[in-house]
Design a protein around this motif. Structure first.
Motif, PDB file in Angstrom:
ATOM      1  N   ILE A  25       0.839  -1.203   0.000  1.00 16.22           N
ATOM      2  CA  ILE A  25       0.000   0.000   0.000  1.00 16.22           C
ATOM      3  C   ILE A  25       0.872   1.251   0.000  1.00 16.22           C
ATOM      4  CG2 ILE A  25      -1.629   1.339   1.395  1.00 16.22           C
ATOM      5  CD1 ILE A  25      -2.898  -1.380   2.187  1.00 16.22           C
ATOM      6  N   LEU A  26       1.945   1.250   0.801  1.00 13.73           N
ATOM      7  CA  LEU A  26       2.844   2.407   0.826  1.00 13.73           C
ATOM      8  C   LEU A  26       3.618   2.566  -0.480  1.00 13.73           C
ATOM      9  CD1 LEU A  26       4.201   2.293   4.483  1.00 13.73           C
ATOM     10  CD2 LEU A  26       2.550   3.885   3.495  1.00 13.73           C
ATOM     11  N   SER A  27       3.884   1.450  -1.164  1.00 12.26           N
ATOM     12  CA  SER A  27       4.593   1.551  -2.447  1.00 12.26           C
ATOM     13  C   SER A  27       3.768   2.287  -3.485  1.00 12.26           C
ATOM     14  CB  SER A  27       4.985   0.164  -2.956  1.00 12.26           C
ATOM     15  OG  SER A  27       3.846  -0.535  -3.410  1.00 12.26           O
ATOM     16  N   GLU A  28       2.491   2.377  -3.246  1.00 13.21           N
ATOM     17  CA  GLU A  28       1.617   3.113  -4.166  1.00 13.21           C
ATOM     18  C   GLU A  28       1.983   4.592  -4.198  1.00 13.21           C
ATOM     19  OE1 GLU A  28      -0.662   2.983  -7.124  1.00 13.21           O
ATOM     20  OE2 GLU A  28      -0.695   1.168  -5.927  1.00 13.21           O
ATOM     21  N   LEU A  29       2.624   5.084  -3.146  1.00 12.58           N
ATOM     22  CA  LEU A  29       3.081   6.476  -3.137  1.00 12.58           C
ATOM     23  C   LEU A  29       4.183   6.702  -4.165  1.00 12.58           C
ATOM     24  CD1 LEU A  29       3.230   7.036   0.721  1.00 12.58           C
ATOM     25  CD2 LEU A  29       1.523   7.919  -0.867  1.00 12.58           C
ATOM     26  N   ILE A  30       4.927   5.646  -4.492  1.00 18.37           N
ATOM     27  CA  ILE A  30       6.061   5.750  -5.421  1.00 18.37           C
ATOM     28  C   ILE A  30       5.682   5.269  -6.822  1.00 18.37           C
ATOM     29  CG2 ILE A  30       8.417   4.946  -5.860  1.00 18.37           C
ATOM     30  CD1 ILE A  30       8.658   4.597  -2.794  1.00 18.37           C
ATOM     31  N   LEU A  31       4.930   4.181  -6.884  1.00 15.86           N
ATOM     32  CA  LEU A  31       4.558   3.587  -8.169  1.00 15.86           C
ATOM     33  C   LEU A  31       3.316   4.251  -8.744  1.00 15.86           C
ATOM     34  CD1 LEU A  31       4.970  -0.171  -7.200  1.00 15.86           C
ATOM     35  CD2 LEU A  31       6.598   1.260  -8.427  1.00 15.86           C
ATOM     36  N   PRO A  32       3.314   4.563 -10.026  1.00 16.77           N
ATOM     37  CA  PRO A  32       2.143   5.211 -10.615  1.00 16.77           C
ATOM     38  C   PRO A  32       1.081   4.233 -11.116  1.00 16.77           C
ATOM     39  CG  PRO A  32       3.904   5.134 -12.217  1.00 16.77           C
ATOM     40  CD  PRO A  32       4.453   4.528 -10.948  1.00 16.77           C
ATOM     41  N   ALA A  33       1.224   2.939 -10.862  1.00 14.17           N
ATOM     42  CA  ALA A  33       0.357   1.934 -11.484  1.00 14.17           C
ATOM     43  C   ALA A  33      -1.028   1.825 -10.862  1.00 14.17           C
ATOM     44  CB  ALA A  33       1.029   0.567 -11.435  1.00 14.17           C
ATOM     45  N   PHE A  34      -1.188   2.148  -9.599  1.00 14.63           N
ATOM     46  CA  PHE A  34      -2.438   2.029  -8.868  1.00 14.63           C
ATOM     47  C   PHE A  34      -2.893   0.585  -8.772  1.00 14.63           C
ATOM     48  CE2 PHE A  34      -6.974   3.095  -7.909  1.00 14.63           C
ATOM     49  CZ  PHE A  34      -6.704   3.784  -6.752  1.00 14.63           C
ATOM     50  N   ALA A  35      -1.964  -0.377  -8.897  1.00 16.52           N
ATOM     51  CA  ALA A  35      -2.292  -1.785  -8.742  1.00 16.52           C
ATOM     52  C   ALA A  35      -1.782  -2.323  -7.422  1.00 16.52           C
ATOM     53  CB  ALA A  35      -1.711  -2.583  -9.897  1.00 16.52           C
ATOM     54  N   ALA A  36      -0.695  -1.771  -6.918  1.00 15.62           N
ATOM     55  CA  ALA A  36      -0.108  -2.263  -5.672  1.00 15.62           C
ATOM     56  C   ALA A  36      -1.075  -2.101  -4.504  1.00 15.62           C
ATOM     57  CB  ALA A  36       1.207  -1.543  -5.389  1.00 15.62           C
ATOM     58  N   LEU A  37      -1.937  -1.116  -4.571  1.00 20.92           N
ATOM     59  CA  LEU A  37      -2.922  -0.895  -3.505  1.00 20.92           C
ATOM     60  C   LEU A  37      -3.800  -2.121  -3.325  1.00 20.92           C
ATOM     61  CD1 LEU A  37      -4.341   1.072  -1.515  1.00 20.92           C
ATOM     62  CD2 LEU A  37      -5.803   1.714  -3.415  1.00 20.92           C
ATOM     63  N   TRP A  38      -4.281  -2.684  -4.415  1.00 25.48           N
ATOM     64  CA  TRP A  38      -5.196  -3.829  -4.346  1.00 25.48           C
ATOM     65  C   TRP A  38      -4.459  -5.083  -3.900  1.00 25.48           C
ATOM     66  CZ3 TRP A  38      -9.012  -1.135  -3.789  1.00 25.48           C
ATOM     67  CH2 TRP A  38      -9.218   0.006  -4.541  1.00 25.48           C
ATOM     68  N   PHE A  39      -3.185  -5.235  -4.293  1.00 23.98           N
ATOM     69  CA  PHE A  39      -2.388  -6.359  -3.817  1.00 23.98           C
ATOM     70  C   PHE A  39      -2.149  -6.223  -2.309  1.00 23.98           C
ATOM     71  CE2 PHE A  39      -0.576  -6.326  -8.307  1.00 23.98           C
ATOM     72  CZ  PHE A  39      -1.500  -7.245  -8.751  1.00 23.98           C
ATOM     73  N   GLY A  40      -1.947  -5.001  -1.847  1.00 24.28           N
ATOM     74  CA  GLY A  40      -1.750  -4.759  -0.425  1.00 24.28           C
ATOM     75  C   GLY A  40      -2.999  -5.044   0.388  1.00 24.28           C
ATOM     76  N   ILE A  41      -4.144  -4.621  -0.118  1.00 22.66           N
ATOM     77  CA  ILE A  41      -5.406  -4.894   0.578  1.00 22.66           C
ATOM     78  C   ILE A  41      -5.655  -6.397   0.635  1.00 22.66           C
ATOM     79  CG2 ILE A  41      -7.925  -4.652   0.382  1.00 22.66           C
ATOM     80  CD1 ILE A  41      -7.399  -1.787  -0.625  1.00 22.66           C
ATOM     81  N   ALA A  42      -5.358  -7.095  -0.459  1.00 18.77           N
ATOM     82  CA  ALA A  42      -5.522  -8.552  -0.477  1.00 18.77           C
ATOM     83  C   ALA A  42      -4.581  -9.217   0.522  1.00 18.77           C
ATOM     84  CB  ALA A  42      -5.273  -9.090  -1.882  1.00 18.77           C
ATOM     85  N   ALA A  43      -3.360  -8.715   0.665  1.00 17.41           N
ATOM     86  CA  ALA A  43      -2.420  -9.283   1.631  1.00 17.41           C
ATOM     87  C   ALA A  43      -2.927  -9.091   3.053  1.00 17.41           C
ATOM     88  CB  ALA A  43      -1.044  -8.644   1.461  1.00 17.41           C
ATOM     89  N   ILE A  44      -3.517  -7.951   3.352  1.00 20.30           N
ATOM     90  CA  ILE A  44      -4.081  -7.723   4.682  1.00 20.30           C
ATOM     91  C   ILE A  44      -5.283  -8.647   4.913  1.00 20.30           C
ATOM     92  CG2 ILE A  44      -5.281  -6.016   6.119  1.00 20.30           C
ATOM     93  CD1 ILE A  44      -3.319  -3.930   4.980  1.00 20.30           C
ATOM     94  N   MET A  45      -6.053  -8.902   3.860  1.00 19.40           N
ATOM     95  CA  MET A  45      -7.171  -9.837   3.991  1.00 19.40           C
ATOM     96  C   MET A  45      -6.666 -11.255   4.263  1.00 19.40           C
ATOM     97  SD  MET A  45      -9.520  -8.253   0.945  1.00 19.40           S
ATOM     98  CE  MET A  45     -10.942  -9.289   1.068  1.00 19.40           C
ATOM     99  N   VAL A  46      -5.561 -11.654   3.634  1.00 18.92           N
ATOM    100  CA  VAL A  46      -4.956 -12.962   3.898  1.00 18.92           C
ATOM    101  C   VAL A  46      -4.448 -13.006   5.337  1.00 18.92           C
ATOM    102  CG1 VAL A  46      -3.050 -14.515   3.302  1.00 18.92           C
ATOM    103  CG2 VAL A  46      -4.408 -13.472   1.497  1.00 18.92           C
ATOM    104  N   CYS A  47      -3.898 -11.898   5.826  1.00 24.32           N
ATOM    105  CA  CYS A  47      -3.469 -11.808   7.225  1.00 24.32           C
ATOM    106  C   CYS A  47      -4.633 -12.123   8.161  1.00 24.32           C
ATOM    107  CB  CYS A  47      -2.910 -10.417   7.507  1.00 24.32           C
ATOM    108  SG  CYS A  47      -2.808  -9.974   9.245  1.00 24.32           S
TER     109      CYS A  47
END
Length: 153
Positions: free
Chosen positions: A18-40
């Motif tokens: 989710i924090l990498s979304e501040l650096i990456l312009p793709a707007f895809a890392a956010l959803w991967f981060g949310i999914a990782a928290i859901m797996v947590c």
């Protein structure tokens, strides 16, 4: 010694993505981060999940989060105003006269969707119009729109 993935590992991965979304312009890392928290959360609820199951669950949840965003949430955030658009986008818009008898033959027109950021405009009209008549924008002069009566045909 075998490495065991704990729920906090997924949480840290999710926060980093989710924090990498501040650096990456793709707007895809956010959803991967949310999914990782859901797996947590799932791993915390079901501690016997194997690593392969965790990774597959993360991949599926990432895809579902991304699809949900593009299919349902993003269309709700589209700006439907014509603010900031060119002159050509404004010409041809149809509105309804809500007030007549202003100085210099002006009328006030209300548009169903905002035109250049406002839904009511002072307009110039050369032809006589009444309150309730529909008019079409034909030009822009200064801060006023130039309109003419709109025929429904």
């Amino acid at each position: 010694m075998e490495f065991v993935v704990e729920p906090w590992h997924w949480f840290v991965l999710g926060i980093l993505l989710i924090l990498s979304e501040l650096i990456l312009p793709a707007f895809a890392a956010l959803w991967f981060g949310i999914a990782a928290i859901m797996v947590c959360i799932l791993l915390w609820l079901f501690p016997m999940m194997g690593f392969t199951t965790q990774v597959v669950t993360w991949a599926i949840l990432s895809i579902l989060c991304t699809i949900t965003w593009f299919k349902f949430i993003k269309p709700l955030s589209i700006d439907k105003t014509k603010a900031g658009l060119s002159r050509e986008a404004t010409i041809g818009q149809v509105g309804m006269v809500i007030q007549t008898g202003l100085e210099h033959g002006q009328v006030i027109v209300r548009f169903s969707m905002p035109v250049l950021g406002s839904d009511e405009w002072n307009c110039r009209c050369d032809a006589p119009v009444q309150v309730g008549d529909r008019v079409r924008v034909i030009d822009i002069q200064g801060n006023d729109l130039v309109v003419q009566p709109h025929s429904s045909s």
